[in-house]
Design an enzyme around this catalytic site. Structure first.
Site, short mmCIF file in Angstrom:
data_model
loop_
_atom_site.label_atom_id
_atom_site.label_comp_id
_atom_site.label_asym_id
_atom_site.label_seq_id
_atom_site.Cartn_x
_atom_site.Cartn_y
_atom_site.Cartn_z
CD GLN A 21 -3.00 -1.02 2.25
OE1 GLN A 21 -2.75 -1.65 3.28
NE2 GLN A 21 -4.09 -0.30 2.12
NE ARG A 78 0.00 -4.69 12.19
CZ ARG A 78 -1.02 -4.77 11.34
NH1 ARG A 78 -1.82 -3.75 11.14
NH2 ARG A 78 -1.27 -5.89 10.69
CG HIS A 122 -1.08 -6.00 5.35
ND1 HIS A 122 -1.23 -5.33 6.55
CD2 HIS A 122 -2.14 -5.65 4.59
CE1 HIS A 122 -2.34 -4.59 6.50
NE2 HIS A 122 -2.91 -4.77 5.32
CG ASN A 166 -3.50 -7.15 8.22
OD1 ASN A 166 -3.61 -6.59 9.31
ND2 ASN A 166 -4.27 -6.84 7.18
CD GLU A 167 -7.72 -6.50 8.28
OE1 GLU A 167 -8.02 -6.55 7.08
OE2 GLU A 167 -7.92 -5.51 8.98
CG ASN A 292 -6.23 -4.76 12.06
OD1 ASN A 292 -5.43 -4.48 12.96
ND2 ASN A 292 -5.84 -5.23 10.89
CE1 TYR A 294 -9.51 0.91 9.32
CE2 TYR A 294 -9.37 -1.45 9.71
CZ TYR A 294 -8.78 -0.25 9.35
OH TYR A 294 -7.44 -0.22 9.04
CD GLU A 352 -4.83 -2.50 9.66
OE1 GLU A 352 -5.92 -2.27 9.10
OE2 GLU A 352 -4.00 -3.29 9.20
CD1 TRP A 400 -5.90 2.41 7.40
CD2 TRP A 400 -4.17 1.04 7.85
NE1 TRP A 400 -5.41 1.96 6.20
CE2 TRP A 400 -4.35 1.13 6.45
CE3 TRP A 400 -3.13 0.25 8.37
CZ2 TRP A 400 -3.53 0.45 5.56
CZ3 TRP A 400 -2.33 -0.43 7.47
CH2 TRP A 400 -2.54 -0.33 6.08
CD1 TRP A 408 -6.45 -2.75 0.81
CD2 TRP A 408 -4.88 -3.77 -0.40
NE1 TRP A 408 -5.40 -3.06 1.65
CE2 TRP A 408 -4.43 -3.69 0.93
CE3 TRP A 408 -4.04 -4.38 -1.34
CZ2 TRP A 408 -3.18 -4.18 1.34
CZ3 TRP A 408 -2.81 -4.87 -0.93
CH2 TRP A 408 -2.40 -4.77 0.40
C1 PNW Z 1 -7.90 -3.27 6.58
N1 PNW Z 1 -13.98 -5.28 6.41
O1 PNW Z 1 -8.73 -3.95 5.72
C2 PNW Z 1 -6.51 -3.56 6.07
O2 PNW Z 1 -5.69 -4.20 7.01
C3 PNW Z 1 -5.82 -2.41 5.44
O3 PNW Z 1 -4.85 -2.86 4.54
C4 PNW Z 1 -6.84 -1.50 4.78
O4 PNW Z 1 -6.23 -0.46 4.06
C5 PNW Z 1 -7.71 -0.94 5.88
O5 PNW Z 1 -8.31 -1.96 6.64
C6 PNW Z 1 -8.78 0.00 5.38
O6 PNW Z 1 -9.68 -0.66 4.53
C7 PNW Z 1 -10.05 -4.23 5.96
O7 PNW Z 1 -14.71 -5.37 5.41
C8 PNW Z 1 -10.84 -4.44 4.86
O8 PNW Z 1 -14.45 -5.46 7.54
C9 PNW Z 1 -12.14 -4.80 5.01
C10 PNW Z 1 -12.65 -4.94 6.28
C11 PNW Z 1 -11.88 -4.74 7.39
C12 PNW Z 1 -10.58 -4.38 7.22
#
Ligand code: PNW
Length: 451
Positions: A21, A78, A122, A166-167, A292, A294, A352, A400, A408
């Site tokens: 990224q 990180r 990642h 990662n994830e 992580n 969000y 994140e 983040w 992406w």
């Molecule tokens: C994360 N969801 O991705 C990634 O670790 C990062 O690379 C990315 O840039 C960032 O979040 C922001 O998108 C996610 O759908 C993508 O729940 C999708 C999800 C969660 C995290």
């Protein structure tokens, strides 16, 4: 009035990024192509055909970026390592020039008083391994552990925090079930295989670390708490399926040694009977969990939404970010408490947390006002503090992201940085959110009081 906000003096304050990224120069100095290099070269798969060829040019500007971290007052950073820089064919021959980049970066960080926190995977699988089956083949667990061993041997004398993956949920769901992310497969039968081999690879890499390493290793997962839209049995069951699929699918085998039963219900005949010995491999003692976070999801039963038969309900009056994610800070406190209770209060870091919002252009005086991101950051930092007060074993937080970067398949259209990047000039400008974060760090959270 709630208690004054003061974070522990040894709390880790960081930012997170990932290799593909931000780095750019994906084939420099003998690196092999990754699946993201290839994915972005097929028209139609990323927004406007954008790719990571230049990105935030961090591969060449890493010294400036470490100086920026220092200005923000970070004490940890990180980042991830591009597997195909280290092993251009994914296995076998090591590329010393690729490894040397991370060696220089680690030294630069340490000289600035910033502790490196390294993620081994990642999402940028070497393309040569995808050609051999990628995450669908059981062999990948050994390939990953061998790669990890090369990196441990080079960096463990200076790197004290490691994460394997990662994830894994995003790798599987985006890469193998829905196909929005590399390698872009849409295959119901592949998704369980990819998930399982990711977790076996995680287990093998942790085992390899115990033989080589002296510090801490963990797993980074994305958790999106699922709240039922109503108390109807259908909505409650849909909520359980969504939670099993996204959240428990990875933490349960890693920490408890079994898969949630709902996965069989979701995948039916596509869900194999796994060999019992795999669970002993997957469940390795971990030093920490990386979370992580969000957003949350309010979940209802929805027969039409394959394969979960569940979908999210939009919340009236809530704020949504540019990626369509609801701003819901209470979900971070709730998630940390859920991990505390379900998994025995492991050591945990928020690895994140952040948001994409529209940013105005840089003003005459050089300022970038990003009030929605400032508000997001404040709310989530308060939520983190509340979790510490509630007894969660939480030791650090990573925003983040440090820089605007390649999001992406959404390309450069979504900006998550607390530092703005002008992609035409690569000029970095600290946004208001970055300034706020620096003040939070310098005051151990006190600036969040009473606001
Ligand atoms: C994360 N969801 O991705 C990634 O670790 C990062 O690379 C990315 O840039 C960032 O979040 C922001 O998108 C996610 O759908 C993508 O729940 C999708 C999800 C969660 C995290």
């Amino acid at each position: 009035m709630s208690a004054p906000i003061r974070f522990p003096s040894d709390f880790l304050w960081g930012c997170a990024t990932s290799a593909y990224q931000i780095e750019g120069s994906p084939l420099a100095d003998g690196a092999g192509p990754s699946i993201w290099h290839r994915f972005t070269r097929t028209p139609g798969l990323t927004r406007d055909g954008e790719n990571g060829d230049i990105a935030s040019d961090h591969y060449r500007r890493y010294k400036d970026d470490v100086a920026l971290m220092r200005r923000l007052g970070l004490n940890s950073y990180r980042f991830s390592i591009a597997w195909a820089r280290v092993l251009p064919e994914g296995k076998g021959r090591v590329n010393p020039a690729g490894l040397a980049f991370y060696d220089r970066l680690v030294d630069e960080l340490l000289a600035a008083g910033i502790a490196p926190n390294v993620t081994l995977y990642h999402w940028d699988l070497p393309a040569a391994l995808d050609d051999r089956g990628g995450w669908l083949t059981p062999d990948i667990a050994d390939w990953f552990a061998d790669y990890a061993q090369v990196v441990y041997r080079k960096l463990d004398d200076r790197v004290k925090m490691w994460a394997t993956l990662n994830e894994p949920w995003v790798v599987t769901d985006g890469g193998y079930l829905h196909g929005a992310l590399a390698p872009g497969h849409k295959n119901f039968y592949e998704a369980p295989l990819a998930s399982h081999h990711l977790m076996r690879a995680h287990g093998k890499a942790v085992q390899a670390y115990r033989a080589e390493g002296k510090h801490k290793i963990g797993l980074v997962v994305n958790i999106e708490p699922k709240y039922p839209a109503s108390q109807s049995p259908e909505d409650l069951a849909a909520t359980q399926r969504a939670d099993a699929y996204m959240n428990r699918q990875y933490l349960d085998p890693a920490l408890l040694g079994s898969y949630p039963p709902e996965l069989k219900d979701i995948f039916g005949e596509a869900w194999p009977d796994w060999p019992a010995e795999d669970f002993a491999l997957i469940k390795q003692p971990l030093d920490f969990i990386g979370l992580n976070y969000y957003t949350r999801n309010v979940t209802r039963h929805d027969e039409a939404n394959w394969p979960l038969r569940a979908s999210g309900v939009k919340q009236a009056g809530a704020t949504y970010s540019e990626t369509g994610w609801e701003v819901y800070a209470q979900g971070l406190t709730d998630t940390l408490a859920w991990i505390r209770d379900r998994y025995g209060n492991p050591e945990i870091y928020v690895t994140e947390n952040g948001s994409a919002f529209y940013d105005p252009p840089v003003a005459e005086d050089g300022a970038i006002d990003d009030p929605l991101r400032v508000s997001y950051l404040k709310k989530h930092l308060r939520a983190v503090h509340a979790a510490i007060e509630a007894g969660c074993n939480l030791r650090g937080y990573y925003a983040w992201s440090l820089l605007d970067n390649f999001e992406w398949s959404l390309g450069y259209s979504k900006r998550f940085g607390i530092v703005h990047v002008d992609y035409a000039t690569q000029q970095r400008t600290i946004k208001a959110s970055g300034k706020l974060y620096a003040e939070v760090i310098a005051s151990h959270g006190a600036v969040l009081d009473g606001q």
